[in-house]
Design a protein around this motif. Sequence first.
Motif, PDB file in Angstrom:
ATOM      1  N   LYS A 231       0.876  -1.311   0.067  1.00 44.60           N
ATOM      2  CA  LYS A 231       0.128   0.023   0.003  1.00 44.60           C
ATOM      3  C   LYS A 231       0.860   1.254  -0.104  1.00 44.60           C
ATOM      4  CE  LYS A 231      -3.843   2.287   1.937  1.00 44.60           C
ATOM      5  NZ  LYS A 231      -4.519   2.438   0.509  1.00 44.60           N
ATOM      6  N   ILE A 232       0.517   2.190  -0.901  1.00 45.72           N
ATOM      7  CA  ILE A 232       1.149   3.511  -0.673  1.00 45.72           C
ATOM      8  C   ILE A 232       0.496   4.505   0.168  1.00 45.72           C
ATOM      9  CG2 ILE A 232       2.008   5.572  -2.222  1.00 45.72           C
ATOM     10  CD1 ILE A 232       1.792   3.790  -4.723  1.00 45.72           C
ATOM     11  N   PHE A 233       0.888   4.697   1.595  1.00 50.85           N
ATOM     12  CA  PHE A 233       0.278   5.794   2.335  1.00 50.85           C
ATOM     13  C   PHE A 233       0.544   6.977   2.004  1.00 50.85           C
ATOM     14  CE2 PHE A 233       1.742   2.086   4.930  1.00 50.85           C
ATOM     15  CZ  PHE A 233       0.282   1.634   5.612  1.00 50.85           C
ATOM     16  N   GLU A 234      -0.314   7.828   2.123  1.00 54.51           N
ATOM     17  CA  GLU A 234      -0.423   9.186   1.919  1.00 54.51           C
ATOM     18  C   GLU A 234       0.941   9.999   2.388  1.00 54.51           C
ATOM     19  OE1 GLU A 234      -1.922  11.340   0.164  1.00 54.51           O
ATOM     20  OE2 GLU A 234      -3.212   9.634  -0.727  1.00 54.51           O
ATOM     21  N   VAL A 235       1.443   9.693   3.630  1.00 53.24           N
ATOM     22  CA  VAL A 235       2.691  10.086   4.297  1.00 53.24           C
ATOM     23  C   VAL A 235       3.814   9.897   3.242  1.00 53.24           C
ATOM     24  CG1 VAL A 235       3.260   8.183   5.388  1.00 53.24           C
ATOM     25  CG2 VAL A 235       3.865  10.613   6.261  1.00 53.24           C
ATOM     26  N   TYR A 236       3.961   8.779   2.432  1.00 51.58           N
ATOM     27  CA  TYR A 236       4.894   8.456   1.487  1.00 51.58           C
ATOM     28  C   TYR A 236       5.127   9.431   0.456  1.00 51.58           C
ATOM     29  CZ  TYR A 236       4.856   3.563   3.234  1.00 51.58           C
ATOM     30  OH  TYR A 236       4.942   2.453   4.122  1.00 51.58           O
ATOM     31  N   GLN A 237       3.834   9.955  -0.105  1.00 52.06           N
ATOM     32  CA  GLN A 237       3.718  10.677  -1.110  1.00 52.06           C
ATOM     33  C   GLN A 237       4.403  12.172  -0.734  1.00 52.06           C
ATOM     34  OE1 GLN A 237       3.220   9.751  -3.723  1.00 52.06           O
ATOM     35  NE2 GLN A 237       1.397   8.372  -4.147  1.00 52.06           N
ATOM     36  N   GLU A 238       4.302  12.569   0.593  1.00 48.13           N
ATOM     37  CA  GLU A 238       4.757  14.050   0.739  1.00 48.13           C
ATOM     38  C   GLU A 238       6.290  13.765   1.015  1.00 48.13           C
ATOM     39  OE1 GLU A 238       4.476  15.882   5.063  1.00 48.13           O
ATOM     40  OE2 GLU A 238       2.787  15.807   4.242  1.00 48.13           O
ATOM     41  N   GLU A 239       6.961  12.757   1.320  1.00 47.34           N
ATOM     42  CA  GLU A 239       8.502  12.510   1.204  1.00 47.34           C
ATOM     43  C   GLU A 239       9.140  12.262  -0.381  1.00 47.34           C
ATOM     44  OE1 GLU A 239      10.697  13.082   3.706  1.00 47.34           O
ATOM     45  OE2 GLU A 239       9.433  13.059   5.398  1.00 47.34           O
ATOM     46  N   VAL A 240       7.981  11.700  -0.959  1.00 45.95           N
ATOM     47  CA  VAL A 240       8.643  11.355  -2.262  1.00 45.95           C
ATOM     48  C   VAL A 240       8.455  12.624  -3.348  1.00 45.95           C
ATOM     49  CG1 VAL A 240       8.038  10.004  -4.331  1.00 45.95           C
ATOM     50  CG2 VAL A 240       8.230   8.834  -2.146  1.00 45.95           C
ATOM     51  N   GLN A 241       7.483  13.392  -3.069  1.00 44.63           N
ATOM     52  CA  GLN A 241       7.310  14.497  -3.716  1.00 44.63           C
ATOM     53  C   GLN A 241       8.453  15.621  -3.598  1.00 44.63           C
ATOM     54  OE1 GLN A 241       4.383  15.126  -5.997  1.00 44.63           O
ATOM     55  NE2 GLN A 241       5.601  16.750  -6.779  1.00 44.63           N
ATOM     56  N   LYS A 242       8.649  15.535  -2.304  1.00 48.47           N
ATOM     57  CA  LYS A 242       9.849  16.529  -1.646  1.00 48.47           C
ATOM     58  C   LYS A 242      11.169  16.109  -2.311  1.00 48.47           C
ATOM     59  CE  LYS A 242      11.681  18.501   2.441  1.00 48.47           C
ATOM     60  NZ  LYS A 242      11.832  18.359   3.818  1.00 48.47           N
ATOM     61  N   ALA A 243      11.345  14.836  -2.312  1.00 49.78           N
ATOM     62  CA  ALA A 243      12.793  14.136  -2.803  1.00 49.78           C
ATOM     63  C   ALA A 243      12.821  14.383  -4.386  1.00 49.78           C
ATOM     64  CB  ALA A 243      12.924  13.030  -2.217  1.00 49.78           C
ATOM     65  N   PHE A 244      11.835  13.952  -5.021  1.00 51.90           N
ATOM     66  CA  PHE A 244      12.271  13.723  -6.379  1.00 51.90           C
ATOM     67  C   PHE A 244      11.249  14.724  -7.223  1.00 51.90           C
ATOM     68  CE2 PHE A 244      12.661   9.430  -4.279  1.00 51.90           C
ATOM     69  CZ  PHE A 244      13.944   9.336  -4.541  1.00 51.90           C
TER      70      PHE A 244
END
Length: 426
Positions: A231-244
């Motif tokens: 599962k892709i948690f919403e909190v994952y998206q925040e970090e991924v968006q910031k990093a990449f």
Amino acid sequence: MHKIIYKIGVKTRNPSLNKWISFLNKTQSWSIDELESYQLKKLKELLLFAYQYSPFYKEYFDKNNVDLKEIKSLDDITKIPILEKQTLLNNINEIHTKYVFKKTLKAITSGTTGKSLSFLREESADSFNRASIFRGYSWYGIKPWDRNAYFWGFNFSLKDKIKTRFLDFIQNRFRVFSYNKKSFLPFIKRLKKVKYIHGYSSMLYQTAKLINEQKLETPQKLKMIKGTSEKIFEVYQEEVQKAFGLKMISEYGATESGIIAFECPEGNMHINMEGCLVEEIEGEVIVTNLQMKSFPIIRYKLGDYIELAPKNNTCSCGKEHRILNDITGRVGENVYGKNEIYPSFSFYYIFKNILKNDNLKLSYQVLQNNKGFLEFKIGQELTPKELTIVNNEIKKYFKEDIDVTIKDKVKFDNSKGKFKSFISTL
């Protein structure tokens, strides 16, 4: 060079791949009526083939009084009984069709639910599945031979490591074999030249966190980040968006079903209608693989809870393929209270409500070693107010029937393969 290696590999292993890529590039602009017409045609072919060549399905259809002449629409598939996983595992040899295919390839499921499956898949079906993935890649401007980084399990022997490195080389990819900082930081620096990153979503999240913590340079050529198997948690998206500078997209499928859905750039997961027929029955996914005849998968209870969008839901990308709203959890994992039993997808709704009502994005893992007791591990640090919010939401679902402890600031171990959001030893 890698484009040449790719073409040689296709000619050797998947000679029908280019045919399927061309077909899927054409059908992605079909109307929903055209897609369903194709599904019905493939379904009828599959059922007749299975009845003629599979000892299991001949007996299965006869025993359940299935008259294939009565299958005149997609809705008529309900006249065929649902196939349970244990039934499939108990009848592997009989399910295999006795037709002699020109080429078959061994397929093995991961066995993350404790039950691994090994079967033969004909080359055409294998190529179709790969073509389905490559079509999804094309939506993001990715070529199959582009440089990529891969996050997957790596509990390998030395022999397996050597084999894996060779396979990675011919697919122009590399992966990390250790999560200690000494080897992981050089790995991150190699990301500068990749076009896409894919693998376990929890590993992608941890990579993004490390990049953000270390203030490392963001890869400039990156076009796609694809999370699978978890599962892709919403909190994952925040970090991924910031990093990449990109969100993590989702691919959903299984070895036996093939690719079921792939997320488009507009954020919708389109069902791979040319390859499978998906039903939602009481929240569970029932899937029929329309392309595989060597080992027919017909109305198979895959073991996931899903949410299928209404048929009239459309996407701004223009594709009319049905949309899968969400995969909400695994079926068959019970949570035991002192007096009652609860489904494990309760956790999905607990944290979905916390996000919706309080805008609190959390990664979590729940452990149960004793009836009536749950341990919630939260990846983020919680303020006293946030801790109260989490406690209150949990209590709505389990009341006084389950005692709960909550630990925050937990570092999850992502080095041992697929991350599970619920682990029970009962």
